[in-house]
Design a protein around this motif. Structure first.
Motif, PDB file in Angstrom:
ATOM      1  N   ARG A 150      59.173  21.736  13.324  1.00  0.00           N
ATOM      2  CA  ARG A 150      58.015  22.425  13.861  1.00  0.00           C
ATOM      3  C   ARG A 150      58.296  23.924  14.041  1.00  0.00           C
ATOM      4  N   LEU A 151      57.336  24.746  13.630  1.00  0.00           N
ATOM      5  CA  LEU A 151      57.441  26.192  13.799  1.00  0.00           C
ATOM      6  C   LEU A 151      56.250  26.721  14.586  1.00  0.00           C
ATOM      7  N   ALA A 152      56.478  27.780  15.349  1.00  0.00           N
ATOM      8  CA  ALA A 152      55.404  28.476  16.060  1.00  0.00           C
ATOM      9  C   ALA A 152      55.612  29.973  15.904  1.00  0.00           C
ATOM     10  N   LEU A 153      54.523  30.707  15.842  1.00  0.00           N
ATOM     11  CA  LEU A 153      54.569  32.164  15.709  1.00  0.00           C
ATOM     12  C   LEU A 153      54.055  32.788  17.008  1.00  0.00           C
ATOM     13  N   LEU A 154      54.842  33.695  17.576  1.00  0.00           N
ATOM     14  CA  LEU A 154      54.484  34.354  18.830  1.00  0.00           C
ATOM     15  C   LEU A 154      54.594  35.870  18.645  1.00  0.00           C
ATOM     16  N   ILE A 155      53.466  36.560  18.753  1.00  0.00           N
ATOM     17  CA  ILE A 155      53.433  38.015  18.619  1.00  0.00           C
ATOM     18  C   ILE A 155      52.846  38.607  19.889  1.00  0.00           C
TER      19      ILE A 155
END
Length: 389
Positions: A150-155
């Motif tokens: 699982r991957l998540a992108l946080l900006i």
């Protein structure tokens, strides 16, 4: 109100005359982009008591919050934190009535002394088995924990070229969201202080990650200033300036384009959760009432935004955004049994009841209110996060 005035006065009496002059300077030159300044003529030849009176005249019940922000602006961070805690102690709770009497503690507004939970409540194997067995094709089937990636992108945009845009407290939002996503089993790709073009590049690169083939879902979280540009939700880049650089932004719609079935086939039929903490305008939110087979180009999305169209979002200058705090609290306590749409509903319910927005008038006939919004949703099934499993 008298208690609030005394607390502000006590705080002002702790600073030296040079800092008091700087405090007054910020009041007439503008505390922040969303707070109207006090006319300079109203602040000439004033003492500390006069300043408190002028602030209450201008900002009413929000005077304490403004005082905290000005103290932060003049680098009196410790005093700002001290004042904020004292203001929370004297805050009057919303009277309980029959509408709230039967509501559980978990559905009430978070308390003034709220802190991030130490852990997220984990789902039981029995609950997972029962949910999958009884709901069949109505639930997204999670992949085995030992095999998925699982991957998540946080900006998160915090510091801007124009320092007046700096988002105090956003560091806490970034810390909290990274903690939550990690607790939910996602490996977090984290980026800070990007231009609109850089946000676009990071989203496109994230969509191309091969790990999505071995994942069952993803999260994309964007936190920055925002606005409505060309009638679309836009995230502002760190070089944005309304006059000198008005084109530094990223359209939220581009996330859907980057992660749709055409551009990101690895996530076909897999839920994609988008969380947006950003303003969507300048209104305060409240007024006085008077393959071989065809697939859908875009599917399995849910987007949860911090406020309604045209409305500004609110962020505490120390503790971070109210939207993010509520997501943390609800997910940690109830994600072990509720699907994501129910979690979002509970966040909305609790934010709607938050007494901090009950009488916060910042402009004439316009009051601070904050209601999050579920947007552009195409989830045909229920998404359970099954934390810990």
């Amino acid at each position: 109100m008298d208690a609030t005035k005394k607390l502000i006065l006590d705080a002002l009496e702790e600073i030296v005359n040079a800092d008091f002059k700087r405090f007054i300077w910020h009041l007439w030159n503008g505390v922040g982009s969303d707070i109207e300044p006090i006319p300079q003529a109203r602040l000439e030849n004033v003492d500390r008591q006069d300043v408190v009176d002028r602030m209450v005249e201008k900002y009413s019940t929000n005077a304490g919050t403004v005082a905290v922000q000005v103290l932060l602006n003049i680098n009196q961070n410790s005093l700002a934190k001290k004042l904020d805690l004292k203001l929370q102690e004297v805050q009057q709770p919303e009277p309980e009535d029959r509408r709230n009497a039967s509501v559980s503690v978990e559905d009430q507004p978070i308390q003034s002394d709220w802190k991030r939970p130490h852990s997220i409540t984990q789902s039981s194997q029995e609950f997972k088995r029962t949910t999958l067995r009884e709901n069949g094709n109505n639930v997204y089937i999670p992949m085995d924990k030992s095999q998925r990636k699982r991957l998540a992108l946080l900006i998160t945009n915090i510091r801007f070229k124009n320092s007046e845009y700096n988002r105090r407290g956003a560091e806490r939002d970034e810390e909290n969201m990274e903690w939550l996503l990690t607790a939910l089993g996602y490996r977090v790709e984290k980026y800070r202080d990007l231009t609109g073009q850089e946000i676009s590049a990071r989203v496109e690169k994230f969509a191309a990650r091969p790990e999505h083939k071995d994942s069952d879902s993803t999260f994309v979280v964007l936190m920055s200033h925002g606005d409505i540009i060309q009638n679309k939700d836009a995230i502002l880049g760190v070089n944005y300036d309304e006059v000198e650089n008005p084109d530094d932004f990223f359209f939220v719609d581009d996330i859907f384009c980057s992660l749709n079935s055409e551009k990101c086939p690895a996530l076909i039929d897999k839920p994609k959760v988008i969380l947006i903490q950003a303003c969507r305008g300048e209104h305060l939110g409240g007024v006085k009432i008077q393959s071989d087979s065809a697939v859908h180009r875009e599917k399995d999305f849910v987007c949860f935004k911090s406020c309604l169209p045209g409305i500004g979002a609110y962020r505490h200058p120390v503790e971070g955004s109210f939207f993010i705090c509520y997501i943390l609290d609800v997910f940690c306590k109830q994600a072990h049994t509720d699907d994501i749409m129910e979690l979002f509903r509970k966040v909305t319910l609790r934010m709607e009841k938050d007494p901090r927005f009950k009488h916060a008038e910042l402009r004439k006939d316009e009051f601070a209110k904050l209601m999050p919004c579920i947007d552009r949703t195409s989830l045909p099934k229920k998404l359970y996060l099954f934390p810990g499993l």
